[in-house]
Enzyme design. Structure first.
Site, mmCIF file in Angstrom:
data_model
loop_
_atom_site.group_PDB
_atom_site.id
_atom_site.type_symbol
_atom_site.label_atom_id
_atom_site.label_comp_id
_atom_site.label_asym_id
_atom_site.label_seq_id
_atom_site.Cartn_x
_atom_site.Cartn_y
_atom_site.Cartn_z
ATOM 1 N N GLY A 13 -2.660 -8.004 28.880
ATOM 2 C CA GLY A 13 -3.362 -8.881 27.934
ATOM 3 C C GLY A 13 -2.452 -9.249 26.775
ATOM 4 N N ARG A 27 16.887 -11.402 18.952
ATOM 5 C CA ARG A 27 17.904 -11.525 17.892
ATOM 6 C C ARG A 27 18.671 -10.225 17.686
ATOM 7 N NH1 ARG A 27 15.531 -16.149 13.961
ATOM 8 N NH2 ARG A 27 15.830 -17.784 15.520
ATOM 9 N N ARG A 74 -1.262 -10.351 34.869
ATOM 10 C CA ARG A 74 -1.493 -9.024 35.467
ATOM 11 C C ARG A 74 -1.060 -9.184 36.917
ATOM 12 N NH1 ARG A 74 -4.442 -6.579 31.335
ATOM 13 N NH2 ARG A 74 -5.987 -7.878 30.306
ATOM 14 N N CYS A 75 0.091 -8.583 37.275
ATOM 15 C CA CYS A 75 0.766 -8.915 38.528
ATOM 16 C C CYS A 75 0.471 -7.913 39.648
ATOM 17 C CB CYS A 75 2.272 -8.955 38.247
ATOM 18 S SG CYS A 75 3.291 -9.146 39.699
ATOM 19 N N GLY A 104 0.777 -3.049 27.407
ATOM 20 C CA GLY A 104 -0.065 -1.869 27.241
ATOM 21 C C GLY A 104 0.135 -0.862 28.361
ATOM 22 N N ASP A 105 -0.911 -0.079 28.639
ATOM 23 C CA ASP A 105 -0.721 1.022 29.592
ATOM 24 C C ASP A 105 -0.387 0.538 31.010
ATOM 25 O OD1 ASP A 105 -3.257 0.088 29.947
ATOM 26 O OD2 ASP A 105 -4.209 2.059 30.054
ATOM 27 N N THR A 128 -0.832 -4.475 22.394
ATOM 28 C CA THR A 128 -2.213 -4.584 22.880
ATOM 29 C C THR A 128 -3.156 -4.494 21.692
ATOM 30 O OG1 THR A 128 -4.002 -3.443 24.056
ATOM 31 C CG2 THR A 128 -2.134 -2.087 23.457
ATOM 32 N N ILE A 129 -4.226 -5.281 21.717
ATOM 33 C CA ILE A 129 -5.174 -5.213 20.592
ATOM 34 C C ILE A 129 -5.970 -3.908 20.620
ATOM 35 C CG2 ILE A 129 -5.406 -7.720 20.397
ATOM 36 C CD1 ILE A 129 -8.256 -7.369 21.663
ATOM 37 N N ASP A 130 -5.947 -3.196 21.758
ATOM 38 C CA ASP A 130 -6.840 -2.040 21.915
ATOM 39 C C ASP A 130 -6.432 -0.803 21.101
ATOM 40 O OD1 ASP A 130 -8.069 -3.675 23.761
ATOM 41 O OD2 ASP A 130 -7.147 -2.718 25.497
ATOM 42 N N ASP A 132 -4.777 1.653 22.135
ATOM 43 C CA ASP A 132 -5.093 2.829 22.955
ATOM 44 C C ASP A 132 -3.850 3.528 23.508
ATOM 45 O OD1 ASP A 132 -4.408 0.762 24.632
ATOM 46 O OD2 ASP A 132 -6.051 1.050 26.041
ATOM 47 N N ARG A 174 -11.287 -2.100 25.758
ATOM 48 C CA ARG A 174 -11.294 -1.464 27.081
ATOM 49 C C ARG A 174 -12.040 -0.140 26.990
ATOM 50 N NH1 ARG A 174 -8.333 -3.281 31.336
ATOM 51 N NH2 ARG A 174 -6.879 -4.392 30.025
ATOM 52 N N GLY A 188 -18.420 -3.107 6.759
ATOM 53 C CA GLY A 188 -19.610 -2.512 6.147
ATOM 54 C C GLY A 188 -20.792 -2.490 7.100
ATOM 55 N N GLU A 190 -23.549 -0.922 9.862
ATOM 56 C CA GLU A 190 -24.402 0.265 9.781
ATOM 57 C C GLU A 190 -23.947 1.360 10.733
ATOM 58 O OE1 GLU A 190 -25.601 -2.807 9.097
ATOM 59 O OE2 GLU A 190 -25.798 -1.927 7.102
ATOM 60 N N LYS A 214 -33.914 1.243 3.878
ATOM 61 C CA LYS A 214 -35.103 0.459 3.545
ATOM 62 C C LYS A 214 -34.748 -0.776 2.727
ATOM 63 C CE LYS A 214 -37.769 3.307 5.655
ATOM 64 N NZ LYS A 214 -36.622 3.746 6.452
ATOM 65 N N GLU A 225 -16.788 -2.297 24.065
ATOM 66 C CA GLU A 225 -17.171 -2.924 25.339
ATOM 67 C C GLU A 225 -17.228 -1.977 26.549
ATOM 68 O OE1 GLU A 225 -14.195 -5.737 26.704
ATOM 69 O OE2 GLU A 225 -12.612 -4.254 26.546
HETATM 70 O O1 F6P Z 1 -6.304 -4.788 26.996
HETATM 71 C C1 F6P Z 1 -6.607 -5.880 26.202
HETATM 72 C C2 F6P Z 1 -7.929 -6.459 26.560
HETATM 73 O O2 F6P Z 1 -8.168 -7.541 25.692
HETATM 74 C C3 F6P Z 1 -9.112 -5.477 26.549
HETATM 75 O O3 F6P Z 1 -9.599 -5.233 25.270
HETATM 76 C C4 F6P Z 1 -10.084 -6.168 27.453
HETATM 77 O O4 F6P Z 1 -10.942 -5.257 28.079
HETATM 78 C C5 F6P Z 1 -9.199 -6.841 28.469
HETATM 79 O O5 F6P Z 1 -7.924 -6.969 27.881
HETATM 80 C C6 F6P Z 1 -9.667 -8.188 28.929
HETATM 81 O O6 F6P Z 1 -8.814 -8.638 29.909
HETATM 82 P P1 F6P Z 1 -8.767 -10.108 30.519
HETATM 83 O O7 F6P Z 1 -7.915 -10.938 29.607
HETATM 84 O O8 F6P Z 1 -8.132 -9.938 31.838
HETATM 85 O O9 F6P Z 1 -10.161 -10.630 30.541
#
Ligand code: F6P
Length: 325
Positions: A13, A27, A74-75, A104-105, A128-130, A132, A174, A188, A190, A214, A225
């Protein structure tokens, strides 16, 4: 073997800041007298031979751009022995001596497999944005995604508050709850329902039991997710059953979380990690990921980076609970 040419790719991703890393690797390598060959569409480009020499001007004006100019994929070919053999032959043909892989992983799992079969020095950069990956406080793209989520939640709060509604907002990650938990704190919210804690039933139960303040006329719950949380839609349905008096809505933020201009923080870590990756290769290191821990560059083996138990500080959960009274 002395390294003369580095192959560079982005895989998995995309994440904001990947371009800043591509610029930095390119560079830094040229600065150190190396050649750089850009490989397009991740490992697929290594298999199909989509490779082009990069000069310093190829990475001009990209530090501020989201996505990746190298494209990504993703190959599936690279998951087969045959695919990796073709990839290796293409590397030889292009006279690429070492690889820098940004991803990522999945990217590092592929790199490990490749390095086990062929004598190729590989250094990874966490993109990766995750957030993780173990062995780095932050991955490239995580800070930008957090800011994007917080911006979106601020907007949802306006309408949530006008209509006095309860919103379940689903974010990416993920199987990790970093985005959900820290964006909840920053916006902020809940509560955050995340896979690292109790079961989602228990977390929902806890939410219902705690009730909503309240004095509040609206509430926001961030949901990671993961299948372990069940997702925002399922949780919202359960909440509606248990509390029909709440006016419940769901927003799934989706891929907008992956776009946008990288924050200064992501550009800085991408630039530092890119330079560190080249230094590592020149120092003879291989099969490691560059990370930043306590603001210092560190190198961790791929095996450690891809462990699936990156710790999430439970104090953040407690703080979120305390601040949402
Ligand atoms: O690993 C990055 C990520 O954005 C996850 O947060 C998400 O579950 C996944 O990739 C979504 O993948 P795709 O771009 O294949 O829908």
């Amino acid at each position: 073997m002395s390294i003369k040419t580095i192959g560079l790719l982005t895989s998995g991703g995309d994440a904001p800041g990947m371009n800043a890393a591509v610029r930095s690797v390119t560079r830094s390598a040229i600065f150190n007298g190396l050649r750089v060959k850009a490989i397009f569409r991740g490992y697929r480009g290594l298999v199909t031979g989509e490779i082009k020499e990069f000069r310093t001007e190829n990475v001009s004006n990209i530090i501020q751009q989201g996505g990746t100019i190298l494209k990504t994929a993703r190959c599936t070919e690279f998951t087969t022995e045959e695919g990796r053999k073709i990839a290796y032959e293409n590397m030889r043909k292009e006279e690429i001596d070492a690889l820098v892989v940004i991803g990522g992983d999945g990217t590092f799992t592929g790199a490990r497999m490749f390095a086990r079969e062929y004598d190729v020095p590989i250094v990874g950069i966490p993109g990766t944005i995750d957030n993780d990956l173990c062995g780095t406080d932050s991955t490239i793209g995580y800070d930008t995604a957090l800011n994007t989520i917080v911006d979106a939640v601020d907007k949802i709060r306006d309408t949530a508050s006008s209509h006095e509604r309860l919103f379940f907002i689903e974010v990416m990650g993920r199987d990790a709850g970093f985005l959900a938990l820290n964006s909840a704190l920053a916006a902020g919210a809940e509560a955050a329902i995340i896979p690292e804690r109790k079961t989602h039933e228990e977390q929902l139960e806890e939410l219902i039991k705690n009730g909503f303040r309240k004095s509040k006329n609206s509430s926001i719950v961030l949901v990671a997710e993961s299948p372990k949380t069940g997702g925002a839609q399922a949780l919202a349905e359960r909440m509606h059953e248990a509390h029909p008096e709440y006016d419940v809505r769901v927003t799934i933020l989706g891929h907008l979380q992956r776009g946008g201009r990288p924050t200064a923080y992501d550009r800085i870590i991408a630039s530092r990690m890119g330079a560190a990756a080249v230094e590592a290769l020149l120092d003879g290191q291989r099969n490691i990921m560059v990370g930043i821990v306590n603001d210092k560059i560190v190198y961790v083996p791929f095996t450690q980076a891809i462990r699936d138990d990156k710790p999430l500080d439970p104090h953040i959960v407690q703080t979120l609970q305390a601040l949402s009274i």
